[in-house]
Design an enzyme around this catalytic site. Sequence first.
Site, PDB file in Angstrom:
ATOM      1  N   ASP A   1      -0.433   5.769  17.802  1.00  0.00           N
ATOM      2  CA  ASP A   1      -1.732   5.145  17.560  1.00  0.00           C
ATOM      3  C   ASP A   1      -1.911   3.996  18.550  1.00  0.00           C
ATOM      4  OD1 ASP A   1      -4.142   4.589  16.436  1.00  0.00           O
ATOM      5  OD2 ASP A   1      -3.353   3.605  14.657  1.00  0.00           O
TER       6      ASP A   1
ATOM      7  N   GLY B   1       4.333   1.149   1.398  1.00  0.00           N
ATOM      8  CA  GLY B   1       5.311   0.281   0.760  1.00  0.00           C
ATOM      9  C   GLY B   1       4.878  -1.173   0.806  1.00  0.00           C
TER      10      GLY B   1
ATOM     11  N   GLY C   1       0.824  -1.203   0.000  1.00  0.00           N
ATOM     12  CA  GLY C   1       0.000   0.000   0.000  1.00  0.00           C
ATOM     13  C   GLY C   1       0.849   1.240   0.000  1.00  0.00           C
TER      14      GLY C   1
END
Length: 584
Positions: A545, A424, A421
């Site tokens: 995250d 990479g 994606g």
Amino acid sequence: MPKSNFLPVLLLLLHTIFSFLSLFSCSQQLSASQSQALFRLRRILEYPPPLSSWNRYTSFCYLPSSPSLSISCSSTGQITGLYIAGDGGRSSLSANFSSDSLFTTLSRLNSLTSLSLVSLGIWGPLPAKIKRMSSLQALNLSSNYFNGTFPDFKPMALLSELDLGGNFLGPEFPSLANSIATLVLRKNNLRGELPVFLAALDHLQKLDLSSNKLSGPIPPLLFSLSTLRYLDLSANKLQGALPSSLSCGNDLNFVDISSNLLVGGLPSCIRTNSSNLIVLNSWNCLSAAHLKYQHPNSYCMRKPLAAVLPDSNKKVGSKSNLGLILGVVGGIIGGILLIGFILLLFLKKVKSEMNGVKFLHKPIDGSDSIPVAKRTPADARHMSQGVIIGTLGITPYRVFTIEELEEATNGFDSSNLVSEGRQGQFFKGWLQDGSTVLVRRLKLKQKCSPQNLLRYIDIISKLRHRHLVSILGHCISAGEGNANTPSTVFLVIEYVSNGTLRNHLTEWRKREMLKWPQRVTAVIGVAKGLQFLHTVMVPGLTGNDLKIENILLDETLTAKISNYNLPVLPKNKNKKVCAKSLKP
């Protein structure tokens, strides 16, 4: 109707009636208690597809056998054999399932000699009441989610075949009756050394203990069992050398000791393959095997440092006490000197990196490599301390060659491509030491500043902590026609395969593995990893995250943060970002 034709018609009618009555009696030969047990079993197993068509008219003893269902009955209306298999893709049964209720129901089939419940999503412990099924001769509960310790199988004196492979049972080895002929415990959580009593099972024909965590030596007498035909001990941590005088049983025709930590030569009886004996021994440290498929000897000789202390209650003479005191004092002094020497080497290395130039990768075509820019004073103050904290117990960061990565990923074969994606391509790979990694391939934009790239690599090489999915190393591929112009960067990332923290809290097959102390330890580990990210550099890495899906657990249930926020690859002279951020 003529009288002469009436008699044959009457005989035909009577024959039809008796045939119907005979068929009816056969269809009802299974006792009511046995039928009720089968219907209850179907409900407990939550109506698996092979049992979904059952109804009150089903003649269980006359059901045709299939790959997913087989029932055998005795002439007295008792079930003697029961085989039920799922398709292998079924998840664990619901929270309402009880393994205790399952075996309570099965124990009512008191004439059962063969039982197979395979790939049905059964979870929970194996209850001790399984010994009530004393008539069992064959038991197969493989490819389920059983966990906890093994029950005592010794009271089951008739049991000759036992297959519990593909579960989560352990860590102690089960106790067994001497009647065992087939024993399959592959892919469980067995730990410790192989028990000596295995070599005393004089009926044993097949033994499969592969893919566990067994350690220590292999009992030599195991090979010489006169009845043994099949032996699989692969993918464990078995150590030591097999004695050259080892003798093998005449019936032995398959041996797999690959992927262990064995050293030395192979005994003559398992040295070569033949028409009567197949031997697999790759990925040990054996000197008599094909060296291309063996680890270096140092790989198998790694041992933790340990101090053996004498029994405090044991009386010893004054001379031995003096020797012990001198030994302890000498050990302490030696340890202090060793630590000081290591710190001295480390400080010299840090100083040389701050004042000099460091090469990041081996040149592919023999040209000069790209040097790293000198660190700023801020880097020296803050990042060096982060390195000291983060690399404790972690494999040292290293630079890989493109040849090593091509070998690890089979030439970046599409079968090893995990995802692709904007970030990479991710390839799964296997290094020469046997460890599994993820290789991240990222194309760089044209005219990307080598100095910015090197500063970026210098930063991420410090992000190493036991509670992070760490980056193990990198490789930079130079562009065509200009060896000093980087075109592709590869990051080698730690591979964590034991699932996420969410899976261990919500999936029933894993939930039992994570006890409360382990859950608390996981939370503490996440906090330590987060603290490391906030303090490893100035400014710290914030805005991570931090979701429960991004907390991974390794094989030892150590929590590791993934998808943490790495800085964006620095801009080039035209103020364009060279590439997106890389998140492990």
